[in-house]
Structure formats: C-alpha cells, structure tokens
Design a protein around this motif. Structure first.
Motif, PDB file in Angstrom:
ATOM      1  N   ASN A  34       0.859  -1.183   0.000  1.00 22.36           N
ATOM      2  CA  ASN A  34       0.000   0.000   0.000  1.00 22.36           C
ATOM      3  C   ASN A  34       0.896   1.234   0.000  1.00 22.36           C
ATOM      4  O   ASN A  34       1.728   1.372  -0.874  1.00 22.36           O
ATOM      5  N   GLU A  35       0.785   2.095   0.971  1.00 21.66           N
ATOM      6  CA  GLU A  35       1.602   3.312   1.019  1.00 21.66           C
ATOM      7  C   GLU A  35       2.782   3.176   1.981  1.00 21.66           C
ATOM      8  O   GLU A  35       3.453   4.155   2.294  1.00 21.66           O
ATOM      9  N   ARG A  36       3.013   1.955   2.456  1.00 22.17           N
ATOM     10  CA  ARG A  36       4.059   1.722   3.462  1.00 22.17           C
ATOM     11  C   ARG A  36       5.336   1.205   2.810  1.00 22.17           C
ATOM     12  O   ARG A  36       5.320   0.187   2.116  1.00 22.17           O
ATOM     13  N   LEU A  37       6.449   1.882   3.077  1.00 23.42           N
ATOM     14  CA  LEU A  37       7.759   1.456   2.609  1.00 23.42           C
ATOM     15  C   LEU A  37       8.206   0.262   3.455  1.00 23.42           C
ATOM     16  O   LEU A  37       8.358   0.386   4.665  1.00 23.42           O
ATOM     17  N   ILE A  38       8.414  -0.895   2.799  1.00 28.06           N
ATOM     18  CA  ILE A  38       8.797  -2.098   3.550  1.00 28.06           C
ATOM     19  C   ILE A  38      10.178  -2.622   3.165  1.00 28.06           C
ATOM     20  O   ILE A  38      10.692  -3.541   3.795  1.00 28.06           O
ATOM     21  N   GLY A  39      10.778  -2.035   2.138  1.00 24.10           N
ATOM     22  CA  GLY A  39      12.115  -2.453   1.745  1.00 24.10           C
ATOM     23  C   GLY A  39      12.702  -1.475   0.754  1.00 24.10           C
ATOM     24  O   GLY A  39      11.977  -0.781   0.048  1.00 24.10           O
ATOM     25  N   ALA A  40      14.036  -1.448   0.708  1.00 25.64           N
ATOM     26  CA  ALA A  40      14.703  -0.556  -0.239  1.00 25.64           C
ATOM     27  C   ALA A  40      16.140  -1.010  -0.445  1.00 25.64           C
ATOM     28  O   ALA A  40      16.729  -1.683   0.406  1.00 25.64           O
ATOM     29  N   ALA A  50      13.990  -9.152  -0.275  1.00 23.30           N
ATOM     30  CA  ALA A  50      15.386  -8.745  -0.486  1.00 23.30           C
ATOM     31  C   ALA A  50      15.939  -9.354  -1.772  1.00 23.30           C
ATOM     32  O   ALA A  50      16.600  -8.666  -2.557  1.00 23.30           O
ATOM     33  N   LYS A  51      15.634 -10.600  -1.993  1.00 20.22           N
ATOM     34  CA  LYS A  51      16.087 -11.271  -3.217  1.00 20.22           C
ATOM     35  C   LYS A  51      15.514 -10.584  -4.456  1.00 20.22           C
ATOM     36  O   LYS A  51      16.214 -10.368  -5.442  1.00 20.22           O
ATOM     37  N   GLU A  52      14.256 -10.200  -4.402  1.00 20.60           N
ATOM     38  CA  GLU A  52      13.626  -9.515  -5.530  1.00 20.60           C
ATOM     39  C   GLU A  52      14.215  -8.119  -5.733  1.00 20.60           C
ATOM     40  O   GLU A  52      14.419  -7.680  -6.866  1.00 20.60           O
ATOM     41  N   LEU A  53      14.512  -7.419  -4.653  1.00 20.54           N
ATOM     42  CA  LEU A  53      15.135  -6.100  -4.776  1.00 20.54           C
ATOM     43  C   LEU A  53      16.478  -6.213  -5.494  1.00 20.54           C
ATOM     44  O   LEU A  53      16.764  -5.444  -6.415  1.00 20.54           O
ATOM     45  N   TYR A  98      23.862 -13.261   0.247  1.00 18.35           N
ATOM     46  CA  TYR A  98      24.366 -12.865  -1.065  1.00 18.35           C
ATOM     47  C   TYR A  98      24.981 -14.048  -1.816  1.00 18.35           C
ATOM     48  O   TYR A  98      24.816 -14.168  -3.025  1.00 18.35           O
ATOM     49  N   GLU A  99      25.653 -14.925  -1.106  1.00 16.94           N
ATOM     50  CA  GLU A  99      26.218 -16.111  -1.756  1.00 16.94           C
ATOM     51  C   GLU A  99      25.113 -16.992  -2.343  1.00 16.94           C
ATOM     52  O   GLU A  99      25.264 -17.528  -3.438  1.00 16.94           O
ATOM     53  N   ARG A 100      24.011 -17.126  -1.627  1.00 22.27           N
ATOM     54  CA  ARG A 100      22.886 -17.944  -2.123  1.00 22.27           C
ATOM     55  C   ARG A 100      22.293 -17.387  -3.413  1.00 22.27           C
ATOM     56  O   ARG A 100      21.722 -18.139  -4.201  1.00 22.27           O
ATOM     57  N   VAL A 157      15.140  -4.511   4.622  1.00 20.76           N
ATOM     58  CA  VAL A 157      13.745  -4.950   4.581  1.00 20.76           C
ATOM     59  C   VAL A 157      13.212  -4.905   6.009  1.00 20.76           C
ATOM     60  O   VAL A 157      13.889  -5.329   6.953  1.00 20.76           O
ATOM     61  N   ASP A 158      12.007  -4.408   6.151  1.00 18.20           N
ATOM     62  CA  ASP A 158      11.342  -4.381   7.452  1.00 18.20           C
ATOM     63  C   ASP A 158      11.352  -5.796   8.031  1.00 18.20           C
ATOM     64  O   ASP A 158      10.981  -6.748   7.349  1.00 18.20           O
ATOM     65  N   PRO A 159      11.778  -5.962   9.284  1.00 16.82           N
ATOM     66  CA  PRO A 159      11.846  -7.304   9.882  1.00 16.82           C
ATOM     67  C   PRO A 159      10.530  -8.087   9.816  1.00 16.82           C
ATOM     68  O   PRO A 159      10.546  -9.315   9.722  1.00 16.82           O
ATOM     69  N   LYS A 160       9.396  -7.394   9.818  1.00 17.00           N
ATOM     70  CA  LYS A 160       8.101  -8.075   9.735  1.00 17.00           C
ATOM     71  C   LYS A 160       7.880  -8.710   8.363  1.00 17.00           C
ATOM     72  O   LYS A 160       6.994  -9.548   8.206  1.00 17.00           O
ATOM     73  N   TYR A 161       8.671  -8.305   7.369  1.00 18.22           N
ATOM     74  CA  TYR A 161       8.498  -8.785   6.002  1.00 18.22           C
ATOM     75  C   TYR A 161       9.682  -9.634   5.527  1.00 18.22           C
ATOM     76  O   TYR A 161       9.787  -9.933   4.349  1.00 18.22           O
ATOM     77  N   ARG A 162      10.541 -10.024   6.433  1.00 20.67           N
ATOM     78  CA  ARG A 162      11.703 -10.820   6.038  1.00 20.67           C
ATOM     79  C   ARG A 162      11.300 -12.260   5.732  1.00 20.67           C
ATOM     80  O   ARG A 162      10.254 -12.736   6.143  1.00 20.67           O
ATOM     81  N   ASN A 163      12.172 -12.921   5.008  1.00 18.60           N
ATOM     82  CA  ASN A 163      11.970 -14.324   4.603  1.00 18.60           C
ATOM     83  C   ASN A 163      10.751 -14.490   3.703  1.00 18.60           C
ATOM     84  O   ASN A 163      10.108 -15.530   3.703  1.00 18.60           O
TER      85      ASN A 163
END
Length: 143
Positions: free
Chosen positions: A58-64, A92-95, A120-122, A82-88
């Motif tokens: 929505n309007e919330r920044l959750i990763g950058a 991050a991989k998509e960014l 990063y290695e993965r 990435v916001d810890p609530k949105y990890r895993n």
C-alpha cells in the motif's frame, strides 16, 4: 499481500525510510536526535544514487536498496534493508534481482557483514578476496 516494487522514485519519504532503518536496527533515534540534519537528510544517499528500488505494501515502505553504478563496468549495492516483519518472503532477493536487471552485464559488488554474506552467496555473489580500503565517514567515526 500485494507488494509493489518501484524503480523510478529516489526521493523516498524521510520518516518512512528512517523508520525502516530503525526497525532493522541500522540506526537509532538517538543519532537523529543528536544531529537533526541526519533525519532531515536521511534520504540524500538515495536521491544521489544511480538506482533505487523500493518495496511497498500500500503506502508503506517495507524495503529498499540503492545502487551506485557507471551502468557499464561496475555496480555497487548499498543499504539493502527490509522491514523485519516482512523478512523471509523473498523481498530482499527480488530487490537485488531488479537491480541486476537494470545493468545485467555489470560486475556487481556489495560490502556486508559476515553474518549476512550467506544471503548474497545464495543468490550468486562470490566472496571477493582482494583488499578493500576505507576512510570512514564522519558518522562512522563518531565525531
């Protein structure tokens, strides 16, 4: 969950960006209280970067993530957060994936902490064995 990725906006909202870094334990409120210019200018590194990819719910920044690049030979990833609530959730991989798509033939570099290097290695990065030298910024020196 509908996450939207944006690669056109560099001027991320200062308060949301600071909150994102704070929630990830990358900065403290004490730092911005000691120096009000930090909060006021928190998005300057993003504005001055070659590329910024942000993730929104929505309007919330959750990763950058931000990239400095010559767009041809070398690109460097900075501040993947990435916001810890949105990890895993693959954010991050998509960014990172979207960054690489912008400059696919470039060499990609990232400096990170040892406990994060496995991520990063993965996704295809190799450990760089050459010497890296630094002159810390005023904020790293604590002056």
């Amino acid at each position: 969950m509908n996450i939207i990725y944006n690669d056109t906006k560099k001027d991320l909202p200062v308060e949301q960006l600071h909150h994102l870094f704070y929630s990830a334990d990358w900065t403290s409120t004490e730092t911005s209280q000691e120096d009000p210019n930090i909060l006021k200018n928190f998005n300057i590194p993003f504005i001055n970067s070659t590329l910024v990819i942000s993730a929104w719910e929505n309007e919330r920044l959750i990763g950058a993530v931000r990239v400095l690049s010559d767009k041809f030979i070398r690109s460097v990833i900075y501040d993947l957060v990435v916001d810890p609530k949105y990890r895993n959730m693959g954010i991050a991989k998509e960014l990172v994936s979207q960054c690489i798509k912008h400059f696919p033939n470039s060499e990609w570099l990232v400096q990170t902490e040892k406990h994060i290097s496995a991520f990063y290695e993965r996704i295809g990065f190799n450990i760089y064995s050459d010497v890296v030298l630094t002159i810390p910024s005023i904020y790293q020196r604590g002056e």
